[in-house]
Design a protein around this motif. Structure first.
Motif, PDB file in Angstrom:
ATOM      1  N   ASP A   6       0.816  -1.212   0.000  1.00  0.00           N
ATOM      2  CA  ASP A   6       0.000   0.000   0.000  1.00  0.00           C
ATOM      3  C   ASP A   6       0.853   1.268   0.000  1.00  0.00           C
ATOM      4  O   ASP A   6       0.396   2.321  -0.433  1.00  0.00           O
ATOM      5  N   TYR A   7       2.070   1.186   0.511  1.00  0.00           N
ATOM      6  CA  TYR A   7       2.900   2.374   0.706  1.00  0.00           C
ATOM      7  C   TYR A   7       4.100   2.422  -0.234  1.00  0.00           C
ATOM      8  O   TYR A   7       5.052   3.159   0.011  1.00  0.00           O
ATOM      9  N   ASN A   8       4.060   1.638  -1.304  1.00  0.00           N
ATOM     10  CA  ASN A   8       5.146   1.650  -2.282  1.00  0.00           C
ATOM     11  C   ASN A   8       4.929   2.773  -3.294  1.00  0.00           C
ATOM     12  O   ASN A   8       4.532   2.548  -4.438  1.00  0.00           O
ATOM     13  N   TYR A   9       5.169   3.993  -2.854  1.00  0.00           N
ATOM     14  CA  TYR A   9       4.997   5.170  -3.692  1.00  0.00           C
ATOM     15  C   TYR A   9       6.258   5.438  -4.516  1.00  0.00           C
ATOM     16  O   TYR A   9       7.349   4.983  -4.175  1.00  0.00           O
ATOM     17  N   ASP A  10       6.078   6.226  -5.584  1.00  0.00           N
ATOM     18  CA  ASP A  10       7.213   6.607  -6.431  1.00  0.00           C
ATOM     19  C   ASP A  10       8.056   7.698  -5.793  1.00  0.00           C
ATOM     20  O   ASP A  10       9.218   7.871  -6.151  1.00  0.00           O
ATOM     21  N   PHE A  11       7.479   8.469  -4.874  1.00  0.00           N
ATOM     22  CA  PHE A  11       8.240   9.465  -4.117  1.00  0.00           C
ATOM     23  C   PHE A  11       7.499   9.782  -2.826  1.00  0.00           C
ATOM     24  O   PHE A  11       6.291   9.555  -2.713  1.00  0.00           O
ATOM     25  N   TRP A  12       8.254  10.270  -1.862  1.00  0.00           N
ATOM     26  CA  TRP A  12       7.712  10.623  -0.548  1.00  0.00           C
ATOM     27  C   TRP A  12       8.060  12.067  -0.222  1.00  0.00           C
ATOM     28  O   TRP A  12       9.193  12.529  -0.468  1.00  0.00           O
ATOM     29  N   LEU A  13       7.099  12.768   0.373  1.00  0.00           N
ATOM     30  CA  LEU A  13       7.328  14.060   1.002  1.00  0.00           C
ATOM     31  C   LEU A  13       6.933  13.942   2.465  1.00  0.00           C
ATOM     32  O   LEU A  13       5.984  13.238   2.800  1.00  0.00           O
ATOM     33  N   LEU A 108      11.413  17.134   1.915  1.00  0.00           N
ATOM     34  CA  LEU A 108      10.934  17.668   3.191  1.00  0.00           C
ATOM     35  C   LEU A 108      10.193  18.967   2.924  1.00  0.00           C
ATOM     36  O   LEU A 108      10.699  19.834   2.203  1.00  0.00           O
ATOM     37  N   VAL A 109       9.003  19.106   3.502  1.00  0.00           N
ATOM     38  CA  VAL A 109       8.217  20.344   3.382  1.00  0.00           C
ATOM     39  C   VAL A 109       7.814  20.756   4.784  1.00  0.00           C
ATOM     40  O   VAL A 109       6.977  20.120   5.421  1.00  0.00           O
ATOM     41  N   GLY A 165       2.700   9.792  -5.600  1.00  0.00           N
ATOM     42  CA  GLY A 165       3.419  10.251  -4.430  1.00  0.00           C
ATOM     43  C   GLY A 165       2.543  10.406  -3.214  1.00  0.00           C
ATOM     44  O   GLY A 165       1.306  10.364  -3.290  1.00  0.00           O
ATOM     45  N   VAL A 166       3.195  10.622  -2.063  1.00  0.00           N
ATOM     46  CA  VAL A 166       2.499  10.751  -0.791  1.00  0.00           C
ATOM     47  C   VAL A 166       3.192  11.805   0.054  1.00  0.00           C
ATOM     48  O   VAL A 166       4.409  12.018  -0.072  1.00  0.00           O
ATOM     49  N   LEU A 167       2.412  12.473   0.889  1.00  0.00           N
ATOM     50  CA  LEU A 167       2.950  13.386   1.889  1.00  0.00           C
ATOM     51  C   LEU A 167       2.497  12.892   3.254  1.00  0.00           C
ATOM     52  O   LEU A 167       1.304  12.647   3.464  1.00  0.00           O
ATOM     53  N   ALA A 168       3.440  12.737   4.166  1.00  0.00           N
ATOM     54  CA  ALA A 168       3.136  12.303   5.528  1.00  0.00           C
ATOM     55  C   ALA A 168       3.389  13.453   6.491  1.00  0.00           C
ATOM     56  O   ALA A 168       4.440  14.097   6.445  1.00  0.00           O
ATOM     57  N   GLY A 169       2.417  13.691   7.379  1.00  0.00           N
ATOM     58  CA  GLY A 169       2.575  14.757   8.352  1.00  0.00           C
ATOM     59  C   GLY A 169       1.664  14.556   9.537  1.00  0.00           C
ATOM     60  O   GLY A 169       0.788  13.679   9.529  1.00  0.00           O
TER      61      GLY A 169
END
Length: 213
Positions: A6-13, A108-109, A165-169
């Motif tokens: 489920d979390y195999n994204y092409d990029f992470w922020l 990183l954002v 992609g995904v953003l985690a915060g």
């Protein structure tokens, strides 16, 4: 840590404060005491927690609701924050270590200003985790505005290529920024919905990144 499919994204922020790192409460309390002295208004522990963690979303909106002019508050706040002291009082969440093992572009954002973010990243030893770092400003915009997220995507060279992609915060602003930029959102609930006073909805909700296994 191996991520589930489920979390195999092409990029992470990722967000920084409250997501990957946190500071000792004593530092937060001291800063708000000093800021209160500057602007002539005391802050309770609850109010300091709300503003430090952005529990109610927009900090500027919250300040206005309390009758505090945001520009004056932030001028006092940044004048009182000592980058080196803050770095010394910052700790890395153990479950954040998975970021170092990601084999895709990572950005990183953060709302943390660069003069504070730089020594913190060096102190906890995670600067090399990121292919791009965006510290939000009036020019970039502030989450949930998609502007800083889109800038980070350009910096890590994934903008406009159709990658997933995904953003985690840890806050609703992070979720909003992810969705506004067309990304999935992972909300990491470090505070607990009881203390937050609300539930933050995302595509995924976890209390620890260990749950992504």
């Amino acid at each position: 840590m191996a991520l589930s499919d489920d979390y195999n994204y092409d990029f992470w922020l990722l967000d920084l404060d409250g997501t990957l790192i946190d500071v000792e409460w004593s530092y937060t309390r001291e800063v708000f005491d000093a800021v209160g002295d500057r602007i002539g208004r005391e802050f309770t522990d609850r109010e300091a927690t709300i503003l430090w963690n952005g529990l109610t979303g927009s900090r500027d909106r919250q300040l206005r609701e309390w009758g505090i002019e945001p520009t004056s508050f932030w001028a006092a706040f940044h004048a009182e924050e000592d980058p080196l002291v803050r770095a010394e009082q910052t700790f890395l969440h153990e479950d954040a270590a998975f970021v170092a093992d990601l084999e895709v572009p990572v950005g990183l954002v953060t709302h943390c200003q660069q003069f504070l973010a730089d020594p913190v990243l060096d102190s906890v030893g995670i600067r090399d985790w990121f292919d791009g770092i965006v510290c939000c400003t009036e020019e970039t915009g502030w989450k949930p505005d998609p502007g800083p997220v889109e800038q980070a995507m350009r910096e890590i060279d994934v903008a406009g290529n159709g990658h997933r992609g995904v953003l985690a915060g840890d806050g609703s602003n992070d979720v909003g920024a992810a969705w506004n930029a067309g990304l999935d959102a992972i909300h990491v609930e470090r505070i607990g919905h009881d203390r937050r006073g609300r539930c933050v909805l995302g595509d995924y909700r976890v209390t620890s990144f260990d749950e992504l296994q």
